[in-house]
Design a protein around this motif. Structure first.
Motif, PDB file in Angstrom:
ATOM      1  N   PRO A  26      80.964  42.506  17.089  1.00 36.69           N
ATOM      2  CA  PRO A  26      80.690  43.155  18.396  1.00 36.69           C
ATOM      3  C   PRO A  26      80.791  42.310  19.583  1.00 36.69           C
ATOM      4  O   PRO A  26      80.230  41.035  19.374  1.00 36.69           O
ATOM      5  N   ASN A  80      79.356  42.439  22.302  1.00 32.46           N
ATOM      6  CA  ASN A  80      78.115  42.128  23.162  1.00 32.46           C
ATOM      7  C   ASN A  80      77.099  41.531  22.090  1.00 32.46           C
ATOM      8  O   ASN A  80      75.894  41.190  22.789  1.00 32.46           O
ATOM      9  N   ILE A  81      77.170  40.989  21.107  1.00 33.75           N
ATOM     10  CA  ILE A  81      76.449  40.114  20.380  1.00 33.75           C
ATOM     11  C   ILE A  81      76.153  38.686  20.794  1.00 33.75           C
ATOM     12  O   ILE A  81      77.285  38.255  21.288  1.00 33.75           O
ATOM     13  N   ILE A 121      72.601  34.315  17.668  1.00 29.29           N
ATOM     14  CA  ILE A 121      72.784  34.293  16.275  1.00 29.29           C
ATOM     15  C   ILE A 121      73.371  33.288  15.662  1.00 29.29           C
ATOM     16  O   ILE A 121      73.019  33.299  14.309  1.00 29.29           O
ATOM     17  N   PHE A 162      77.299  38.094   2.958  1.00 28.01           N
ATOM     18  CA  PHE A 162      76.518  39.072   3.192  1.00 28.01           C
ATOM     19  C   PHE A 162      75.927  39.772   4.477  1.00 28.01           C
ATOM     20  O   PHE A 162      76.289  40.674   4.921  1.00 28.01           O
ATOM     21  N   TRP A 163      75.279  38.600   5.116  1.00 24.83           N
ATOM     22  CA  TRP A 163      74.791  38.778   6.333  1.00 24.83           C
ATOM     23  C   TRP A 163      75.709  38.751   7.590  1.00 24.83           C
ATOM     24  O   TRP A 163      75.461  39.629   8.382  1.00 24.83           O
ATOM     25  N   ARG A 197      76.960  42.127   7.881  1.00 22.63           N
ATOM     26  CA  ARG A 197      76.017  43.035   8.443  1.00 22.63           C
ATOM     27  C   ARG A 197      76.032  42.912   9.961  1.00 22.63           C
ATOM     28  O   ARG A 197      75.615  43.884  10.650  1.00 22.63           O
ATOM     29  N   LEU A 198      76.904  41.897  10.618  1.00 16.36           N
ATOM     30  CA  LEU A 198      77.281  41.843  12.007  1.00 16.36           C
ATOM     31  C   LEU A 198      78.563  42.457  12.405  1.00 16.36           C
ATOM     32  O   LEU A 198      78.865  42.838  13.774  1.00 16.36           O
ATOM     33  N   LEU A 249      75.292  50.432   9.645  1.00 11.65           N
ATOM     34  CA  LEU A 249      73.955  49.913  10.127  1.00 11.65           C
ATOM     35  C   LEU A 249      73.512  50.554  11.333  1.00 11.65           C
ATOM     36  O   LEU A 249      72.285  50.512  11.512  1.00 11.65           O
ATOM     37  N   GLN A 250      74.487  50.822  12.093  1.00 14.92           N
ATOM     38  CA  GLN A 250      74.027  51.374  13.570  1.00 14.92           C
ATOM     39  C   GLN A 250      74.913  52.739  13.862  1.00 14.92           C
ATOM     40  O   GLN A 250      75.959  52.779  14.172  1.00 14.92           O
ATOM     41  N   ARG A 263      63.550  30.947  20.784  1.00 17.16           N
ATOM     42  CA  ARG A 263      64.128  32.181  20.043  1.00 17.16           C
ATOM     43  C   ARG A 263      63.040  32.713  19.426  1.00 17.16           C
ATOM     44  O   ARG A 263      62.904  34.154  19.481  1.00 17.16           O
ATOM     45  N   TRP A 308      67.297  41.109  11.925  1.00 18.46           N
ATOM     46  CA  TRP A 308      67.892  41.036  10.704  1.00 18.46           C
ATOM     47  C   TRP A 308      67.591  42.141   9.603  1.00 18.46           C
ATOM     48  O   TRP A 308      68.275  42.897   9.080  1.00 18.46           O
ATOM     49  N   ARG A 311      66.455  44.998  10.548  1.00 22.71           N
ATOM     50  CA  ARG A 311      67.191  46.329  10.976  1.00 22.71           C
ATOM     51  C   ARG A 311      68.637  46.546  10.594  1.00 22.71           C
ATOM     52  O   ARG A 311      69.243  47.633  10.585  1.00 22.71           O
ATOM     53  N   ARG A 312      69.135  45.396  10.293  1.00 22.92           N
ATOM     54  CA  ARG A 312      70.687  45.165   9.852  1.00 22.92           C
ATOM     55  C   ARG A 312      70.653  45.846   8.521  1.00 22.92           C
ATOM     56  O   ARG A 312      71.594  46.119   7.957  1.00 22.92           O
ATOM     57  N   THR A 321      68.282  48.446   7.812  1.00 23.98           N
ATOM     58  CA  THR A 321      67.969  49.743   7.806  1.00 23.98           C
ATOM     59  C   THR A 321      68.991  50.958   7.606  1.00 23.98           C
ATOM     60  O   THR A 321      69.902  50.830   8.155  1.00 23.98           O
ATOM     61  N   VAL A 365      67.063  51.246  14.496  1.00 23.55           N
ATOM     62  CA  VAL A 365      67.952  50.197  14.770  1.00 23.55           C
ATOM     63  C   VAL A 365      67.788  50.012  16.444  1.00 23.55           C
ATOM     64  O   VAL A 365      68.052  51.088  17.048  1.00 23.55           O
ATOM     65  N   LEU A 401      71.032  46.865  20.148  1.00 26.02           N
ATOM     66  CA  LEU A 401      71.034  45.494  20.452  1.00 26.02           C
ATOM     67  C   LEU A 401      72.210  44.912  21.300  1.00 26.02           C
ATOM     68  O   LEU A 401      72.114  44.007  22.100  1.00 26.02           O
ATOM     69  N   GLN A 402      73.163  45.527  21.200  1.00 25.04           N
ATOM     70  CA  GLN A 402      74.007  46.766  21.221  1.00 25.04           C
ATOM     71  C   GLN A 402      73.489  47.838  22.328  1.00 25.04           C
ATOM     72  O   GLN A 402      73.311  48.889  21.687  1.00 25.04           O
ATOM     73  N   PRO A 403      73.568  47.640  23.415  1.00 21.79           N
ATOM     74  CA  PRO A 403      73.551  48.792  24.352  1.00 21.79           C
ATOM     75  C   PRO A 403      74.745  49.966  24.083  1.00 21.79           C
ATOM     76  O   PRO A 403      74.390  50.704  24.521  1.00 21.79           O
TER      77      PRO A 403
END
Lengths: 214, 214
Positions: free
Chosen positions: A148, A150-151, A156, A189-190, A193-194, A204-205, B180, B190, B192-193, B195, B201, B204-206
């Motif tokens: 995305p 907007n990350i 990150i 894996f992680w 998740r993004l 996830l979202q 940070r 992470w 929340r990624r 969940t 969630v 993060l991400q508006p």
């Protein structure tokens, strides 16, 4: 006629031998004598380039940082987006002898740097450089639409290098963590998740999508 | 009548003073003399419990592990699911003096353990114990439906403790990483990624919000 020695080249060769010794024998085994035995150069020749063991180890740290920086540059010119991201993040994960040496020497000096301000500043530049490469790969992945837009890629990047360094450190202490690194790619894996594409991710979202369609 | 000394209690008190010294002065400042000055006990009394500086530091490591284990048990009996998970993961993130001391002493011995097999086995038990607490919190979060049931919590526990330890280590070397940790919770981000529930969630991400209102 005496042979002309390229001193920079010779220093680098000595450091590369040091890293081989670190891979095989760990930091304890990394002595001037061990490097001399392995390389065929005398301890006197090595002493011409490095003033004692600690100086040689510091040379190894700098060579390690150079190897990683070269790796990252190469990756960024040959791969793109998520692939580059993964390769950059896994550049010092201890899954082969070379990367095992990099990990060992980095962690050794990370802890030294916690009590030595000059060294801390040097080590910080390596961390910053690594994160910049990661952020660059993240930007491309964003441009490709894989992550995305907007990350906050700088933030990150901190997390992702933290993740791989933490896992690498634990892998040197615990075979079960090493097994995870060997058998799967936690990094992948992680990163997934993004990602925005639904085929890469568990939802996830769902919030945005759900509301838009519902 | 002579005072009756509880030796276990006295050892623990000395280790707690050591951890205070580590928080304030770092590992270099952590000497028997400094602990004596701070505590009011003589170096002779401290020498009765610890045979030299390295033994005292090792006492500090064991006390640190005990503090974390107690913290994790307390968290698991008072909080549930995602909240417990977060608290357990952040137990040694160096955001206050006590946790700064824990981080410093753990990383110091992690690197020592890379060249000392007996110490490595000891340190491994701490990592395993920490992951077990994380996995337990993950299981509850799964039972609550906050995290998908098909996630392998033992493997994810490895990643999450790797993430926080890596970030903590980098934070001790780089103020930007510390910032940070202070300003946001990467751990929460992470988690929340992982969940499943949309209300857990963060935007993060508006994007979700924007689409809903736009």
């Amino acid at each position: 006629m005496p042979r002309i020695v390229n001193h920079d080249e010779r220093r680098r060769q000595i450091c590369d031998v040091l890293l081989d010794v670190v891979a095989e024998s760990g930091m304890t085994g990394a002595t001037i004598r061990a490097v001399a035995e392995r390389s065929g150069w005398s301890t006197g020749v090595i002493g011409h380039y490095f003033h004692g063991r600690q100086d040689l180890l510091l040379g190894g740290l700098r060579r390690a940082a150079e190897i990683l920086a070269e790796h990252n540059t190469r990756v960024l010119t040959t791969l793109d987006g998520l692939q580059a991201l993964e390769q950059i993040l896994e550049g010092s994960v201890p899954l082969d002898g070379r990367r095992l040496a990099l990990s060992r020497i980095f962690f050794f000096f990370f802890v030294e740097a916690m009590t030595d301000e000059e060294l801390r500043r040097e080590v910080e530049t390596y961390l910053v450089g690594w994160r910049k490469s990661v952020a660059r790969a993240l930007r491309r992945a964003q441009e490709n639409g894989d992550i995305p837009a907007n990350i906050d890629r700088r933030e990150i990047a901190k997390d992702l290098v933290g993740l791989v360094d933490g896992l690498s450190m634990h892998a040197l202490l615990d075979e079960d963590v090493m097994a995870r690194l060997r058998e799967q790619s936690p990094v992948r894996f992680w990163i997934r998740r993004l990602t925005t594409r639904s085929d890469n991710v568990v939802p996830l979202q769902p919030s945005g999508e759900t509301r838009a369609t519902g």
